[in-house]
Design an enzyme around this catalytic site. Structure first.
Site, PDB file in Angstrom:
ATOM      1  N   LYS A 160       2.332  -4.065  10.830  1.00  0.00           N
ATOM      2  CA  LYS A 160       0.980  -4.165  11.394  1.00  0.00           C
ATOM      3  C   LYS A 160       1.071  -4.728  12.795  1.00  0.00           C
ATOM      4  CE  LYS A 160      -3.293  -3.548   9.923  1.00  0.00           C
ATOM      5  NZ  LYS A 160      -3.689  -2.634   8.844  1.00  0.00           N
ATOM      6  N   LYS A 206       0.822  -1.224   0.000  1.00  0.00           N
ATOM      7  CA  LYS A 206       0.000   0.000   0.000  1.00  0.00           C
ATOM      8  C   LYS A 206       0.853   1.271   0.000  1.00  0.00           C
ATOM      9  CE  LYS A 206      -3.466  -0.383   2.841  1.00  0.00           C
ATOM     10  NZ  LYS A 206      -4.360  -0.308   4.022  1.00  0.00           N
ATOM     11  N   SER A 214      -1.811   9.709   7.419  1.00  0.00           N
ATOM     12  CA  SER A 214      -0.878   9.384   8.505  1.00  0.00           C
ATOM     13  C   SER A 214       0.510   9.908   8.148  1.00  0.00           C
ATOM     14  CB  SER A 214      -0.777   7.869   8.689  1.00  0.00           C
ATOM     15  OG  SER A 214      -1.711   7.414   9.633  1.00  0.00           O
TER      16      SER A 214
HETATM   17  N1  GLU Z   1      -4.908   1.013   9.527  1.00  0.00           N
HETATM   18  C1  GLU Z   1      -4.864   1.766   8.323  1.00  0.00           C
HETATM   19  C2  GLU Z   1      -4.550   0.870   7.132  1.00  0.00           C
HETATM   20  O1  GLU Z   1      -4.761  -0.310   7.175  1.00  0.00           O
HETATM   21  C3  GLU Z   1      -3.949   2.972   8.445  1.00  0.00           C
HETATM   22  C4  GLU Z   1      -2.502   2.665   8.687  1.00  0.00           C
HETATM   23  C5  GLU Z   1      -1.662   3.894   9.014  1.00  0.00           C
HETATM   24  O2  GLU Z   1      -2.178   4.991   8.994  1.00  0.00           O
HETATM   25  O3  GLU Z   1      -0.490   3.692   9.303  1.00  0.00           O
HETATM   26  O4  GLU Z   1      -4.172   1.335   6.099  1.00  0.00           O
END
Ligand code: GLU
Length: 407
Positions: free
Chosen positions: A100, A88, A347
């Site tokens: 994660k 991503k 973020s």
């Molecule tokens: N939990 C979100 C995701 O799966 C945001 C992750 C983030 O902002 O680091 O993309």
């Protein structure tokens, strides 16, 4: 989900001509933490929970990704989600890697003070292996700005210094960024608008939308979709689903939101008709938006899906078998690693602001989100046209190229 993410990378990587060993090296996490968290409950008992943080890849920047609290969270799930984060951040082309975290717990069964204790103990366990230039956690399923703040407080106490960029998704009053709460949902609608524009360049397409999941992501997606003139005809949460019954079947999103806030479920809205969660996925809508958990579109329901476009706002909502089937039927899938990247993009903007100690306006943040989302969409769309591949394959190819052979 772990196996399908790994296999997808293997298949795509090999087809792109990368050596097997290079692909395997990429697939394996750089570091994996699994640890116990003793939780002292208010009834006097102690429950020992399991926490995870998987640091998957840091070749483009510090590990980045959320922390989820869920009763089904497992090491495999967190590892799969960490891989998806590396993909991503590469798709979004931001200077961050993928990670994660999670705790296997049902947070709805905890009191507020138990939740605070859990968040602080989780942060304490990881305090020496995360940080603004190492690994930056954020919210995910069942975690939020308050939880990020508790974690940051504990982290800063241990290190004896202020370091606001060590966590993102904080509240604005605690060093968070304007626009972060809305970011994932809004980003999804930016991607959808780009897609609709590619499909019908000379028309302002107005579509019907069904959204599975009415948490932070689903709600802001619905809100932004309505702003663009689309009709949200159904939404659901873990307790059930609701569909509109007015002339255009459209739901009154602010009303449903109000109702969920007051009564804890979307189904209690006075204006809607109650249907099952499964019915929602199978509605005859233009756009289906899974915005909750993984693997909700699978072999058993894939033949009943009627939507022509699926916008994956959850992480991994479509199993590999269902994805292949739906693509063969001409369904367009806007993949999670692109569609829900708005969260991690803002973020990243929060991290940039926190590191510099400067704060941008909401309009500034949303403009930058727009720019980054549009550029990533364009990269993936043009790659998919050039290589004649679907959008998921295109996203993985672009990301793997950026990760394995950087310019
Ligand atoms: N939990 C979100 C995701 O799966 C945001 C992750 C983030 O902002 O680091 O993309």
């Amino acid at each position: 989900m772990l196996e399908s993410a790994q296999n997808l990378i293997r298949t795509i990587g090999e087809r792109m001509g990368y050596e097997k060993s290079k692909i395997e090296q990429f697939i394996a996490p750089e570091m994996a933490f699994e640890f116990s968290i003793p939780l002292e409950k208010e009834d006097g008992t102690t429950e020992v929970l399991t926490g995870y943080r998987i640091q998957h890849n840091s070749s483009r920047g510090p590990y980045k990704g959320g922390i989820r609290f869920h009763q089904d969270t497992s090491r495999e799930e967190v590892q799969a989600l960490a891989i998806l984060m590396s993909i991503k951040t590469a798709v979004a082309n931001i200077p961050m890697g993928g990670g994660k975290g999670g705790v296997r717990v049902n947070p709805k069964k905890l009191t507020q003070s138990e939740l605070k204790q859990l968040s602080k103990r989780f942060a304490a366990k990881l305090a020496h292996v995360i940080g603004e230039d190492i690994d930056i956690p954020a919210p995910d399923v069942n975690t939020n700005a308050t939880i990020m703040q508790w974690m940051l407080e504990e982290y800063e106490k241990i290190h004896g210094k202020k370091e606001p960029a060590a966590f993102t998704g904080k509240s604005v009053s605690n060093g968070g960024s304007l626009g972060r709460t809305e970011a994932t949902g809004y980003g999804g609608v930016i991607a959808l608008q780009e897609l609709l524009h590619k499909l019908q360049p000379n028309k302002q397409s107005k579509v019907t939308v069904a959204i599975q999941g009415f948490g932070n992501v689903g709600y802001y997606f619905a809100k932004a979709a309505v702003c663009e003139g689309h009709t949200v005809v159904a939404v659901s949460d873990s307790k059930g689903a609701i569909t509109g019954n007015g002339s255009d079947n459209g739901l009154d999103i602010p009303l449903v939101h109000e109702c969920k806030k007051k009564q804890g479920s979307v189904c209690d809205s006075t204006k809607g008709k109650t249907i099952s969660n499964d019915d929602l996925l199978e509605l005859p809508v233009d756009v289906l938006v899974p915005a909750a958990l993984e693997n909700v579109i699978h072999e058993k329901n894939m033949e009943k899906i009627q939507a022509k476009i699926i916008v994956e706002m959850a992480n991994g909502p479509t199993t590999e078998a269902a994805r292949q089937y739906l693509i063969s039927k001409g369904v367009l899938i806007l993949p999670d690693v692109l569609a829900n990247a708005g969260g991690v993009i803002v973020s990243y903007l929060e991290w940039v602001q926190g590191k510099q100690g400067i704060w941008w306006t909401q309009a500034d943040v949303i403009n930058r989100l727009n720019e980054i989302m549009r550029a990533s969409f364009e990269d993936i769309w043009s790659h998919s046209k050039k290589q004649s591949v679907d959008l998921t394959t295109a996203a993985f190819e672009v990301a793997i190229q950026r990760l394995l052979s950087p310019k």
